[in-house]
Motif scaffolding. Sequence first.
Motif, PDB file in Angstrom:
ATOM      1  N   VAL A 160       0.839  -1.202   0.000  1.00  0.00           N
ATOM      2  CA  VAL A 160       0.000   0.000   0.000  1.00  0.00           C
ATOM      3  C   VAL A 160       0.873   1.251   0.000  1.00  0.00           C
ATOM      4  O   VAL A 160       0.653   2.189  -0.784  1.00  0.00           O
ATOM      5  N   LYS A 161       1.884   1.285   0.851  1.00  0.00           N
ATOM      6  CA  LYS A 161       2.762   2.462   0.939  1.00  0.00           C
ATOM      7  C   LYS A 161       3.570   2.644  -0.351  1.00  0.00           C
ATOM      8  O   LYS A 161       3.813   3.773  -0.792  1.00  0.00           O
ATOM      9  N   ARG A 162       3.963   1.545  -0.949  1.00  0.00           N
ATOM     10  CA  ARG A 162       4.670   1.646  -2.233  1.00  0.00           C
ATOM     11  C   ARG A 162       3.782   2.287  -3.285  1.00  0.00           C
ATOM     12  O   ARG A 162       4.201   3.196  -4.015  1.00  0.00           O
ATOM     13  N   PHE A 163       2.544   1.829  -3.352  1.00  0.00           N
ATOM     14  CA  PHE A 163       1.611   2.394  -4.333  1.00  0.00           C
ATOM     15  C   PHE A 163       1.350   3.869  -4.051  1.00  0.00           C
ATOM     16  O   PHE A 163       1.340   4.697  -4.977  1.00  0.00           O
ATOM     17  N   ILE A 164       1.129   4.211  -2.806  1.00  0.00           N
ATOM     18  CA  ILE A 164       0.885   5.607  -2.426  1.00  0.00           C
ATOM     19  C   ILE A 164       2.066   6.486  -2.847  1.00  0.00           C
ATOM     20  O   ILE A 164       1.885   7.602  -3.350  1.00  0.00           O
ATOM     21  N   SER A 165       3.275   5.974  -2.660  1.00  0.00           N
ATOM     22  CA  SER A 165       4.475   6.767  -2.984  1.00  0.00           C
ATOM     23  C   SER A 165       4.638   6.992  -4.487  1.00  0.00           C
ATOM     24  O   SER A 165       5.301   7.939  -4.901  1.00  0.00           O
ATOM     25  N   GLU A 166       4.028   6.133  -5.291  1.00  0.00           N
ATOM     26  CA  GLU A 166       4.176   6.208  -6.745  1.00  0.00           C
ATOM     27  C   GLU A 166       3.035   6.949  -7.429  1.00  0.00           C
ATOM     28  O   GLU A 166       3.052   7.134  -8.649  1.00  0.00           O
ATOM     29  N   THR A 167       2.012   7.350  -6.667  1.00  0.00           N
ATOM     30  CA  THR A 167       0.858   8.044  -7.230  1.00  0.00           C
ATOM     31  C   THR A 167       0.581   9.309  -6.420  1.00  0.00           C
ATOM     32  O   THR A 167       1.126   9.498  -5.340  1.00  0.00           O
ATOM     33  N   LYS A 168      -0.275  10.169  -6.953  1.00  0.00           N
ATOM     34  CA  LYS A 168      -0.508  11.462  -6.303  1.00  0.00           C
ATOM     35  C   LYS A 168      -1.943  11.670  -5.821  1.00  0.00           C
ATOM     36  O   LYS A 168      -2.161  12.383  -4.841  1.00  0.00           O
ATOM     37  N   SER A 169      -2.911  11.092  -6.507  1.00  0.00           N
ATOM     38  CA  SER A 169      -4.309  11.441  -6.216  1.00  0.00           C
ATOM     39  C   SER A 169      -5.213  10.231  -6.028  1.00  0.00           C
ATOM     40  O   SER A 169      -6.433  10.384  -5.984  1.00  0.00           O
ATOM     41  N   GLU A 170      -4.640   9.032  -5.937  1.00  0.00           N
ATOM     42  CA  GLU A 170      -5.464   7.823  -5.830  1.00  0.00           C
ATOM     43  C   GLU A 170      -5.872   7.591  -4.374  1.00  0.00           C
ATOM     44  O   GLU A 170      -5.024   7.476  -3.490  1.00  0.00           O
ATOM     45  N   ILE A 171      -7.170   7.550  -4.120  1.00  0.00           N
ATOM     46  CA  ILE A 171      -7.704   7.289  -2.790  1.00  0.00           C
ATOM     47  C   ILE A 171      -7.980   5.789  -2.652  1.00  0.00           C
ATOM     48  O   ILE A 171      -8.509   5.161  -3.579  1.00  0.00           O
ATOM     49  N   ILE A 172      -7.646   5.214  -1.514  1.00  0.00           N
ATOM     50  CA  ILE A 172      -7.850   3.790  -1.260  1.00  0.00           C
ATOM     51  C   ILE A 172      -8.765   3.623  -0.046  1.00  0.00           C
ATOM     52  O   ILE A 172      -8.592   4.305   0.970  1.00  0.00           O
ATOM     53  N   ILE A 173      -9.727   2.718  -0.157  1.00  0.00           N
ATOM     54  CA  ILE A 173     -10.478   2.268   1.015  1.00  0.00           C
ATOM     55  C   ILE A 173      -9.823   0.962   1.475  1.00  0.00           C
ATOM     56  O   ILE A 173      -9.803  -0.021   0.729  1.00  0.00           O
ATOM     57  N   LEU A 174      -9.270   0.988   2.660  1.00  0.00           N
ATOM     58  CA  LEU A 174      -8.584  -0.173   3.212  1.00  0.00           C
ATOM     59  C   LEU A 174      -9.418  -0.740   4.357  1.00  0.00           C
ATOM     60  O   LEU A 174      -9.450  -0.178   5.455  1.00  0.00           O
ATOM     61  N   GLU A 175     -10.120  -1.821   4.084  1.00  0.00           N
ATOM     62  CA  GLU A 175     -10.899  -2.499   5.126  1.00  0.00           C
ATOM     63  C   GLU A 175     -10.008  -3.548   5.792  1.00  0.00           C
ATOM     64  O   GLU A 175      -9.495  -4.455   5.120  1.00  0.00           O
ATOM     65  N   VAL A 176      -9.837  -3.412   7.097  1.00  0.00           N
ATOM     66  CA  VAL A 176      -9.070  -4.397   7.860  1.00  0.00           C
ATOM     67  C   VAL A 176      -9.974  -4.930   8.960  1.00  0.00           C
ATOM     68  O   VAL A 176     -10.535  -4.151   9.738  1.00  0.00           O
ATOM     69  N   ARG A 177     -10.106  -6.234   9.009  1.00  0.00           N
ATOM     70  CA  ARG A 177     -10.987  -6.806  10.032  1.00  0.00           C
ATOM     71  C   ARG A 177     -10.396  -8.093  10.589  1.00  0.00           C
ATOM     72  O   ARG A 177      -9.632  -8.793   9.907  1.00  0.00           O
ATOM     73  N   THR A 178     -10.745  -8.371  11.816  1.00  0.00           N
ATOM     74  CA  THR A 178     -10.366  -9.634  12.416  1.00  0.00           C
ATOM     75  C   THR A 178     -11.250 -10.731  11.830  1.00  0.00           C
ATOM     76  O   THR A 178     -12.471 -10.615  11.841  1.00  0.00           O
ATOM     77  N   GLU A 179     -10.600 -11.763  11.313  1.00  0.00           N
ATOM     78  CA  GLU A 179     -11.344 -12.852  10.684  1.00  0.00           C
ATOM     79  C   GLU A 179     -12.218 -13.564  11.716  1.00  0.00           C
ATOM     80  O   GLU A 179     -11.873 -13.664  12.899  1.00  0.00           O
ATOM     81  N   PHE A 180     -13.361 -14.060  11.261  1.00  0.00           N
ATOM     82  CA  PHE A 180     -14.276 -14.791  12.135  1.00  0.00           C
ATOM     83  C   PHE A 180     -13.537 -15.962  12.793  1.00  0.00           C
ATOM     84  O   PHE A 180     -12.768 -16.670  12.156  1.00  0.00           O
ATOM     85  N   GLY A 181     -13.773 -16.153  14.082  1.00  0.00           N
ATOM     86  CA  GLY A 181     -13.149 -17.244  14.802  1.00  0.00           C
ATOM     87  C   GLY A 181     -11.783 -16.928  15.367  1.00  0.00           C
ATOM     88  O   GLY A 181     -11.132 -17.789  15.952  1.00  0.00           O
ATOM     89  N   HIS A 182     -11.331 -15.680  15.176  1.00  0.00           N
ATOM     90  CA  HIS A 182     -10.019 -15.263  15.671  1.00  0.00           C
ATOM     91  C   HIS A 182     -10.163 -14.076  16.614  1.00  0.00           C
ATOM     92  O   HIS A 182     -11.206 -13.412  16.651  1.00  0.00           O
ATOM     93  N   SER A 183      -9.103 -13.788  17.344  1.00  0.00           N
ATOM     94  CA  SER A 183      -9.057 -12.648  18.250  1.00  0.00           C
ATOM     95  C   SER A 183      -8.293 -11.501  17.601  1.00  0.00           C
ATOM     96  O   SER A 183      -7.484 -11.705  16.693  1.00  0.00           O
ATOM     97  N   ASP A 184      -8.545 -10.290  18.078  1.00  0.00           N
ATOM     98  CA  ASP A 184      -7.839  -9.118  17.552  1.00  0.00           C
ATOM     99  C   ASP A 184      -6.346  -9.217  17.840  1.00  0.00           C
ATOM    100  O   ASP A 184      -5.946  -9.642  18.932  1.00  0.00           O
ATOM    101  N   PRO A 185      -5.497  -8.807  16.914  1.00  0.00           N
ATOM    102  CA  PRO A 185      -4.068  -8.752  17.193  1.00  0.00           C
ATOM    103  C   PRO A 185      -3.797  -7.720  18.296  1.00  0.00           C
ATOM    104  O   PRO A 185      -4.422  -6.654  18.309  1.00  0.00           O
ATOM    105  N   PRO A 186      -2.902  -7.992  19.214  1.00  0.00           N
ATOM    106  CA  PRO A 186      -2.602  -7.035  20.286  1.00  0.00           C
ATOM    107  C   PRO A 186      -2.086  -5.708  19.745  1.00  0.00           C
ATOM    108  O   PRO A 186      -1.276  -5.685  18.817  1.00  0.00           O
ATOM    109  N   GLU A 187      -2.608  -4.612  20.300  1.00  0.00           N
ATOM    110  CA  GLU A 187      -2.173  -3.248  19.959  1.00  0.00           C
ATOM    111  C   GLU A 187      -2.175  -3.004  18.447  1.00  0.00           C
ATOM    112  O   GLU A 187      -1.331  -2.309  17.906  1.00  0.00           O
TER     113      GLU A 187
END
Length: 318
Positions: free
Chosen positions: A128-155
Amino acid sequence: MGALLSTHVQRQNLIDKEINTLQELEESSGCSFPGSDNHPTDRKNWISGLNPEKVHLNQIVWPGTHNSGTNQIGVEIVTRPFGECQSLSIYEQLVLGTRLLDIRVNENREICHGIHVTYNIDVVIHDVKRFISETKSEIIILEVRTEFGHSDPPEFEKYLEQQLGEYLIHQDDKVFDKAVAEILPKRIICIWKPCNSDPPTPGDAFWSSGYLQDNWIDTDLPATKFESNLKYLSQQPPMSSRKYFYRVENTLTPQTDTLVTHVKPVTNRIRWCARLFIAQCFFRNIADRLQVFSTDFIDEDFVDACVGLTWARIEGKA
């Protein structure tokens, strides 16, 4: 064994009937829609190509990928076919034109799809950071979620902010009415969907789960999913008046009671229907509701369909 084969034959006959229903719909109504003949000259920078001064967030049809981080999931040949929904890396998806990523993590910060596991979230962040560094105006929606049956990663929220903080667009309903140029240089709407942790609140660097909604159904039947997507989309308010993203997933889910349980042959039953779906949105007068459109195994034509409709909206043709 005989009973299983009999059930499989019956199921396959139903699948064939549903595929035929969609093919007949395509033959009778076609796949054309405003912007369908428009193709971006540079998919990597397609938002820039549409002019960030003119493009408002609530006009964009966001090409999304389903289970975005699964290109190397599991063991190749052995378990990968059961969990792989994309063949491209995160960076390659973004360069192709993807603007919504569906990332699922376990308690060890590994990307996963159910029981199948692949690389660490660091790989996603790097791409993601590589792509951001190579472009100027592209907006990204980044959905991050804890998968079903798992616990949240610490911090984990702290980790995400340390890695992406300078690019994050903070949670604010006013963003939906803004042009891309008004949002820059911020570039990422990060929707964090924890399992156990407190959800983000207004003003936070992250967006809560209610800002990305969908109505997923668990089926491997293409016409059933196609019509379900249209039905639920028709129940949404127009994009111009809502303050959340609504996702339609042009995907199918393998079922455990059938002989065909690999992702690709199952989802291919509907993957070809993306343009047909957009055309049907116009036919049923609900095209002003289509916003996030996601797929398995994204390709150029899927991206072009989304970008073409976005272009038509900006130009007042849709």
